[in-house]
Design a protein around this motif. Structure first.
Motif, short mmCIF file in Angstrom:
data_model
loop_
_atom_site.label_atom_id
_atom_site.label_comp_id
_atom_site.label_asym_id
_atom_site.label_seq_id
_atom_site.Cartn_x
_atom_site.Cartn_y
_atom_site.Cartn_z
N PRO A 408 0.80 -1.23 0.00
CA PRO A 408 0.00 0.00 0.00
C PRO A 408 0.83 1.27 0.00
CG PRO A 408 -0.94 -1.60 1.51
CD PRO A 408 0.36 -2.17 1.06
N ALA A 409 1.87 1.30 0.82
CA ALA A 409 2.67 2.52 0.92
C ALA A 409 3.33 2.85 -0.41
CB ALA A 409 3.72 2.37 2.01
N ALA A 410 3.82 1.84 -1.14
CA ALA A 410 4.48 2.09 -2.42
C ALA A 410 3.49 2.62 -3.45
CB ALA A 410 5.13 0.80 -2.93
N VAL A 411 2.28 2.07 -3.46
CA VAL A 411 1.27 2.52 -4.42
C VAL A 411 0.91 3.98 -4.17
CG1 VAL A 411 -1.12 2.22 -5.18
CG2 VAL A 411 0.32 0.21 -4.77
N LEU A 412 0.63 4.33 -2.92
CA LEU A 412 0.22 5.70 -2.62
C LEU A 412 1.39 6.67 -2.77
CD1 LEU A 412 -2.16 7.43 -1.79
CD2 LEU A 412 -1.54 7.06 0.61
N PHE A 413 2.58 6.23 -2.40
CA PHE A 413 3.77 7.08 -2.57
C PHE A 413 3.94 7.46 -4.03
CE2 PHE A 413 8.26 7.57 -3.57
CZ PHE A 413 8.68 8.50 -2.63
N ARG A 414 3.82 6.48 -4.91
CA ARG A 414 3.98 6.76 -6.35
C ARG A 414 2.90 7.71 -6.85
NH1 ARG A 414 2.18 3.78 -11.13
NH2 ARG A 414 3.61 4.18 -12.89
N SER A 417 3.55 11.35 -5.52
CA SER A 417 4.84 11.96 -5.84
C SER A 417 5.13 12.01 -7.33
CB SER A 417 5.97 11.18 -5.14
OG SER A 417 5.99 9.83 -5.59
N ASP A 418 4.34 11.31 -8.15
CA ASP A 418 4.60 11.21 -9.58
C ASP A 418 3.40 11.81 -10.32
OD1 ASP A 418 4.87 10.42 -12.26
OD2 ASP A 418 5.82 8.53 -11.74
N ALA A 419 3.60 12.98 -10.91
CA ALA A 419 2.50 13.67 -11.60
C ALA A 419 1.95 12.83 -12.74
CB ALA A 419 2.97 15.03 -12.11
N GLY A 420 2.83 12.12 -13.45
CA GLY A 420 2.38 11.30 -14.57
C GLY A 420 1.52 10.14 -14.11
N GLU A 432 -7.35 18.93 -13.30
CA GLU A 432 -5.92 19.21 -13.19
C GLU A 432 -5.61 19.98 -11.91
OE1 GLU A 432 -4.48 21.11 -16.68
OE2 GLU A 432 -4.92 19.41 -18.01
N ASP A 433 -6.49 20.91 -11.54
CA ASP A 433 -6.27 21.65 -10.30
C ASP A 433 -6.32 20.71 -9.09
OD1 ASP A 433 -5.96 24.03 -11.61
OD2 ASP A 433 -8.04 24.69 -11.31
N GLU A 434 -7.26 19.78 -9.09
CA GLU A 434 -7.34 18.83 -7.99
C GLU A 434 -6.13 17.92 -7.94
OE1 GLU A 434 -12.14 18.16 -7.33
OE2 GLU A 434 -11.17 17.19 -9.05
N LEU A 439 -0.76 16.42 -5.20
CA LEU A 439 0.67 16.13 -5.34
C LEU A 439 1.48 16.79 -4.24
CD1 LEU A 439 1.17 16.42 -9.19
CD2 LEU A 439 1.58 14.38 -7.81
N TRP A 440 2.48 16.05 -3.76
CA TRP A 440 3.38 16.59 -2.76
C TRP A 440 4.26 17.69 -3.36
CZ3 TRP A 440 4.78 10.98 -1.23
CH2 TRP A 440 3.94 10.55 -0.18
N ASP A 441 4.52 18.71 -2.57
CA ASP A 441 5.53 19.70 -2.94
C ASP A 441 6.88 19.18 -2.49
OD1 ASP A 441 3.70 21.51 -3.98
OD2 ASP A 441 3.31 22.40 -2.02
N GLY A 442 7.81 19.06 -3.44
CA GLY A 442 9.12 18.53 -3.07
C GLY A 442 9.00 17.15 -2.48
N PRO A 443 8.54 16.16 -3.28
CA PRO A 443 8.25 14.83 -2.75
C PRO A 443 9.47 14.17 -2.13
CG PRO A 443 8.38 14.79 -5.15
CD PRO A 443 8.40 16.23 -4.74
#
Length: 704
Positions: A408-414, A417-420, A432-434, A439-443
């Motif tokens: 779970p942690a890897a799925v949510l982390f990606r 932290s990954d806009a794509g 797009e705004d949501e 997205l994290w700032d400075g992941p």
């Protein structure tokens, strides 16, 4: 319990309540003496039952496992047969009509029988006890007489009889008609919440005795007893469906630890000690919470659309086979074409099983293809060969590349932290705004460095369930459900996916930015679109003056929601103390000192930011007190408790001192939420409410 009484000729006679002509007081000394003798007999029989159970030898079981299991069962049975000398084994009695057997049943918290097996006390959950709670002159249910008992330190002190054959004006199923009921409801509190088994009202009893297969949503105004009803329902279900629920379990979910401590004594007092308790945070404990989301982010993370975003994020990790699987075995190389693999993968996905379960099936599917090819070549492989092929390095490596192991942690982390990755999973679901908000700032560079928030816990729980099915319990009681986000509701619902739910709450008491506005929506998120909605609006706990004062807030915070109806004859006490800023602390101390002059609990409720200052003022004035919150609370019960507004929900005190209503409103993110928080705080009082303020009261409170 102290019952109002008059002294006549040296004997104690219960004061007749404002009952109809069908309520009567008999020859009190003789009746009470007879009933006390029955109580003494019941206690002797309970002692006999306990001693008999204690003598049973678990070592006589057939094997060690059975002996251990039997030992646990017997120990639990012995514990359930303990007598509490502070109370009585029964609180009521019903006499049936001649055509219904002309029998007498004493109703209590547990069943007690004599040495012949005849009932001395019947359990309040037994079918025969239903009539004690629901019988009325209009529907007597075969009952001739209903008797209620007053109790003081384990002895019977008073009684009231209600004859259901005579019809008086106004009926008999109103708590105001019984002095004993009123005295029990208003009895001063100390320590945790009490059971209401002796005061359950007909509309409450119908909820309590609803079938296990029925999921119920209770919309309950303050003081209607919805929490107690939910707990008594759990006790009734464990009595009526014990074998099934012993296997599958029962869980009570509350808003915070202080609330669970408050209600923790109810089920044990009813003889049930096997119920699990959890807060929503402990239930969704998937990691350390190290950060706090801004409100906008927390609301979005709680949105039900995130469930589909996460579903896509998980299943998008399954690849598409482009190359054949080649499995060397002996001198041969067995080849499974890519199109056969794709068909297997598609079939597994279509089955709707969890990600990890489907992944575990794939090696066997691929190995089966190899076995078919071996058989066509003239070999005679068996299941052991298929298992060997499924565990072989070529198959393991092929499956790992095609269908990776996830956590779970890897799925949510990606995702965060990954806009794509987020854009792919959220396409058509989030703007797009949501997506930028999520997205994290400075992941962080690794998932181990992720600063998870409270809202993330529900997302991690959702992913965990996508990967591996969450075990289901037999029944879940969810209190203060209106405050949970859709994603949190989904998390609770899947813990009863094959069981049922009792959902308790009040739309008007929703104090989170994501609080539900509709029980239909909330029950849908819980996975129970088909459910029974019950409205409790008769307030037995909160007195009339307090309810009327707090209800002034309803038009501004919950338009269209009706005010609760106070049904107690005693209107309670309400004081509004205006002061200045310099004199506020002194006014609070004076109010608390006046409150502690009477028996019972006292709650001093203020904003989280102000409790330290108020606590210092009470300490300086020499007023002993405790504090209910995670950082300062302890297990000691005190008459005076300082309560931050954030954890006041669900608690109750005989007398409440509320400090600075305007500050309570202003501490919340918006006006409506602030008014709802204030509504919760004002309705914690059972007998008396004192409001101390230096700032002007919120405008709705000054109306009327």
């Amino acid at each position: 319990m102290d019952i109002p009484h008059q002294k006549r000729g040296g004997s104690v006679v219960p004061t007749p309540s404002a009952t109809t002509p069908s309520s009567d007081v008999r020859d009190v000394p003789d009746v009470l003496a007879d009933e006390q003798a029955h109580l003494d007999h019941a206690r002797a029989q309970l002692r006999r039952m306990r001693e008999q159970t204690d003598r049973l030898d678990a070592s006589t079981a057939g094997d060690a496992w059975s002996s251990e299991l039997l030992g646990r069962v017997l120990a639990r049975r012995v514990a359930s047969l303990q007598d509490d000398p502070r109370t009585t084994l029964f609180f009521g009695r019903i006499d049936t009509r001649p055509e219904h057997g002309d029998e007498t049943f004493h109703v209590g918290r547990r069943h007690v029988s004599d040495d012949r097996g005849d009932p001395v006390v019947v359990d309040w959950r037994a079918p025969i006890s239903t009539a004690f709670y629901r019988a009325s002159p209009a529907q007597p249910m075969g009952v001739e007489l209903r008797r209620r008992f007053g109790v003081d330190r384990g002895r019977l002190t008073a009684y009231e009889d209600e004859r259901l054959t005579a019809v008086g004006p106004g009926g008999h199923d109103d708590a105001r008609r019984s002095a004993i009921l009123a005295a029990e409801i208003e009895r001063p509190r100390s320590g945790p919440m009490r059971d209401i088994v002796s005061t359950i009202q007909p509309e409450q009893d119908e909820i309590v005795r609803s079938d296990l297969t029925t999921s119920i949503c209770v919309q309950g105004a303050p003081g209607t007893g919805k929490t107690a009803v939910g707990l008594h329902r759990a006790a009734w279900l464990l009595y009526s469906f014990r074998e099934r629920l012993d296997r599958s379990g029962v869980l009570v979910v509350g808003p915070n630890r202080a609330f669970l401590d408050h209600i923790g004594a109810v089920l044990p007092s009813l003889g049930e000690i096997r119920v699990q308790h959890a807060t929503i945070d402990s239930l969704l404990d998937h990691g350390r919470v190290r950060a706090t989301d801004p409100t906008e982010v927390a609301v979005l993370k709680g949105d039900a659309r995130l469930a589909e975003v996460l579903h896509r994020a998980v299943w998008s990790r399954v690849g598409r086979a482009e190359e054949a699987l080649v499995v060397p075995r002996g001198a041969r190389r067995w080849r499974v074409p890519a199109h056969d693999v794709r068909e297997d993968v598609d079939a597994l996905i279509a089955r709707g099983v969890r990600y990890s379960a489907a992944r575990d099936l794939l090696p066997q599917r691929l190995a089966h293809h190899v076995l078919l090819r071996m058989e066509r070549s003239g070999d005679s492989p068996d299941d052991r060969v298929q298992d060997t092929v499924a565990r072989s390095s070529p198959v393991t490596a092929y499956v790992k590349a095609l269908w990776p192991v996830l956590d779970p942690a890897a799925v949510l982390f990606r995702l965060l932290s990954d806009a794509g990755a987020l854009a792919e999973a959220a396409d058509g679901l989030l703007t797009e705004d949501e997506q930028r908000v999520l997205l994290w700032d400075g992941p962080p560079r690794t998932k181990g460095a992720a600063r998870w928030t409270r809202a993330d816990m529900a997302l991690l729980d959702e992913v965990a369930d996508l990967l591996d099915r969450t075990p289901s319990l037999g029944h879940v009681v969810l209190d203060e459900a209106q405050d949970l986000s859709p994603m949190q509701l989904r998390a609770v619902g899947r813990r009863a996916s094959t069981g049922s739910l009792t959902v308790l709450g009040d739309i008007a008491q929703g104090t989170t930015p994501w609080a539900t506005e509709s029980w239909e929506d909330a029950m849908g998120h819980l996975g129970r679109p088909s459910h029974e909605l019950v409205v409790l609006d008769r307030g037995f706990r909160v007195p009339g003056l307090v309810i009327e004062f707090a209800a002034r807030l309803l038009p501004a915070m919950a338009p269209g929601l009706g005010a609760p109806q106070a049904v107690r004859d005693n209107p309670g006490l309400l004081s509004v103390v205006a002061t200045d800023v310099a004199g506020r602390a002194s006014a609070v101390v004076d109010a608390v000192r006046a409150a502690v002059a009477e028996p019972g609990s006292v709650g001093v409720i203020a904003t989280d930011a102000e409790v330290d200052g108020i606590g210092a003022a009470l300490t300086a004035a020499g007023v002993p007190h405790g504090r209910l919150d995670a950082d300062h609370g302890d297990d000691e019960d005190r008459q005076v408790e300082l309560v931050p507004t954030s954890i006041a929900k669900g608690l109750e005190f005989d007398r409440v001192v509320v400090v600075e209503p305007a500050a309570i409103v202003d501490a919340e993110p918006d006006l409506r939420t602030g008014l709802r928080r204030l509504y919760v705080v004002l309705t914690r009082a059972v007998s008396e409410l004192t409001v101390v303020h230096a700032e002007p009261l919120p405008e709705p409170l000054t109306a009327g």
